[in-house]
Scaffold this active site. Sequence first.
Site, PDB file in Angstrom:
ATOM      1  N   ASP A  29       2.135  -1.489   5.050  1.00  0.00           N
ATOM      2  CA  ASP A  29       1.741  -0.314   5.833  1.00  0.00           C
ATOM      3  C   ASP A  29       0.245  -0.134   5.583  1.00  0.00           C
ATOM      4  OD1 ASP A  29       2.269   2.039   7.446  1.00  0.00           O
ATOM      5  OD2 ASP A  29       1.925   3.193   5.622  1.00  0.00           O
TER       6      ASP A  29
ATOM      7  N   CYS B  45      -0.643   3.688  11.509  1.00  0.00           N
ATOM      8  CA  CYS B  45      -0.500   4.991  12.169  1.00  0.00           C
ATOM      9  C   CYS B  45      -1.699   5.233  13.075  1.00  0.00           C
ATOM     10  CB  CYS B  45      -0.353   6.119  11.142  1.00  0.00           C
ATOM     11  SG  CYS B  45      -1.711   6.240   9.964  1.00  0.00           S
TER      12      CYS B  45
ATOM     13  N   CYS C 240       0.876  -1.177   0.000  1.00  0.00           N
ATOM     14  CA  CYS C 240       0.000   0.000   0.000  1.00  0.00           C
ATOM     15  C   CYS C 240       0.911   1.224   0.000  1.00  0.00           C
ATOM     16  CB  CYS C 240      -0.922  -0.006   1.211  1.00  0.00           C
ATOM     17  SG  CYS C 240      -1.919  -1.506   1.378  1.00  0.00           S
ATOM     18  N   ALA C 241       1.479   1.522  -1.156  1.00  0.00           N
ATOM     19  CA  ALA C 241       2.660   2.390  -1.237  1.00  0.00           C
ATOM     20  C   ALA C 241       2.368   3.880  -1.159  1.00  0.00           C
ATOM     21  CB  ALA C 241       3.425   2.086  -2.531  1.00  0.00           C
TER      22      ALA C 241
ATOM     23  N   GLY D 168       4.132   7.261  -1.254  1.00  0.00           N
ATOM     24  CA  GLY D 168       5.470   6.908  -1.706  1.00  0.00           C
ATOM     25  C   GLY D 168       6.589   7.250  -0.743  1.00  0.00           C
ATOM     26  N   GLY D 169       6.268   7.777   0.435  1.00  0.00           N
ATOM     27  CA  GLY D 169       7.299   8.152   1.388  1.00  0.00           C
ATOM     28  C   GLY D 169       8.125   6.968   1.854  1.00  0.00           C
ATOM     29  N   LYS D 170       7.459   5.892   2.242  1.00  0.00           N
ATOM     30  CA  LYS D 170       8.186   4.704   2.711  1.00  0.00           C
ATOM     31  C   LYS D 170       8.866   3.993   1.546  1.00  0.00           C
ATOM     32  CE  LYS D 170       4.934   4.116   6.510  1.00  0.00           C
ATOM     33  NZ  LYS D 170       4.068   5.226   6.092  1.00  0.00           N
TER      34      LYS D 170
ATOM     35  N   ASP E  19      -0.631   0.107  -5.301  1.00  0.00           N
ATOM     36  CA  ASP E  19      -1.742   0.755  -4.620  1.00  0.00           C
ATOM     37  C   ASP E  19      -2.995   0.543  -5.455  1.00  0.00           C
ATOM     38  OD1 ASP E  19      -1.816   2.961  -2.177  1.00  0.00           O
ATOM     39  OD2 ASP E  19      -3.520   3.137  -3.549  1.00  0.00           O
TER      40      ASP E  19
END
Length: 599
Positions: free
Chosen positions: A465, A516, A304-305, A308-310, A328
Amino acid sequence: MSKARVLLKPSSLTTCLTRAKAFFSSVSQSRSISHQMEMGPSDSERYCYDPVLRWNPEVEDYFTKAYGPDHFARISKALTRPSSYSCIRVNTVKTTSDAVIEKLTKIFNDSEEGLKLVQPDGSSPVTKCQIPGLDYVVFVNGSGPHKIEYDSGLENPPKEVLVSRKCAEAVLRGAQVYVPGVLACTAHVEKGDAVAVCVAMEQPGDEGDWSVNMTRGTTLQGLPTDPYYRERSGLYIGMGTAMLSRAGMFRVPNGIAVDLNHRVFRLPSLHNILEGEIFLQNLPSIIVAHALDPQKGERILDMCAAPGGKTTAIAILMNDEGEIVAADRSHNKVLVVQNLSAEMGFTCITTCKLDALKSVCLPTILNESTILINGDNSSSMTSHSELSSNEEMTSVTSRRSEADKSCEKNDSTEQPNGGDNVSQAYIRKNKGRLKNGRGRTQCQGGRAGKSQGFPPNSFDRVLLDAPCSALGLRPRLFAGLETVISLRNHGWYQRKMLDQAVQLVRVGGILVYSTCTINPSENEAVVRYALDKYRFLSLAPQHPRIGGPGLVGRCEFPDGYIEEWLKPGEEELVQKFDPSSELDTIGFFIAKFSVGPKD
């Protein structure tokens, strides 16, 4: 919940972690000092920032049982405030931390904002992270809460601008007040007037629902007779200068409505600064990439990108060597990942549109059918649930292809042959296509390749994530919509995604699960499910470890449902980031699994 014990014991690591804790403690102290320095004479309870986070009563009872009443009260208060610093990840493919610190320091010194960010002791607000392995992370310290004198120099109560909750949450993180976020305004506000900015919060309805109870453009009276007067008490986030008149705020579609030059919390706005060189990211999100521990040349899946931060954090750790598949389910979000990857200059990232619940597929003999990843042809994969309907899928694909050809053929003002049989709906749709041009998915360079999934054991490491309730994000001013049932349903949804992720990791590989949220149903309960169902999974140590331990035990709900959490000894193998801790991060959870032989 007690602070986590450090698993690694070398003296150098202990020293670095001690310095890191000292940094976060100093940030907290500087926030307190700045608060004391700027606190003027006691103002009325109305003109202040002291929100109370509202929860569903059953959810509040659940969290109180999980964390204890005092701890949960601290968490709720911390969630209503932003972190006291901004965390920046440096793109080491293009630059260095020292170069970024030098550039940011110059930018802040040349701006008025930089003067407000200078620490009480006169030190620079820009510092390098002292946590081992995170020397490419930079912190920009903020300050607050500050006491604002809203009626200073004014004969009458200040004019007010009322903004939406989401706008206010962005403003607390350093953004300006933009026109779309303005809901209401005092009468006779003119450009250049001093205005107080306050927040429109959802209020409970008669049927248990929540709403703002006003339409955009409402006139605020600013007097006790105003029906919304009491609702705004304790929800003032700053004082600024109106950049538009009242009429302009509700007439123009965009632009800055209020230049907020006196803020309750002062955090730097890093919008459009050093693009491609830095990326604004929460500290726990950076830790996730380290927990995954990607190695050069490996094949990694980020299920679940978006945004794109991770994904890009993983690419940095791999030094852009290997393959990262960023998936995604949303077409537009896939494009966001593509753009970020291109902006930061990574070549190892491949994107595709893929539902995480349909990630596992088996090879088929339908060689004529292909999938697209970034526009390239790849071998066909069909999900388990679709193996029995290949013929139907092929037929549907054929019909869609014929329909697409028909659309292309008829993209003209002339009706096709047999125009009498063309529906009016088709004619309207075709006219819209001619008027508006090709859609985003049809434009060159703006297409997200669609994947039908991957075979089992396809990846060395997988990051899930998972989409979640996001109850750890801050600042958060409202949480009343979530119920115990909805929180439980989030957990069930995540278990289904985890079922897919487990199959995609090869034997000897690594699976990292993160959220989160502070909700145990989505954190500890999901880990318990994974360990009980898949005996070949085991919790693995994480480095660096700066988060706290997980929750041990169980929770019994009034409806008889029993939720199992971690067992003794497992709590130290996960990382739980507490918003009320001295780290001052968002609420976050990380679990790392080692994959043994799959019997």
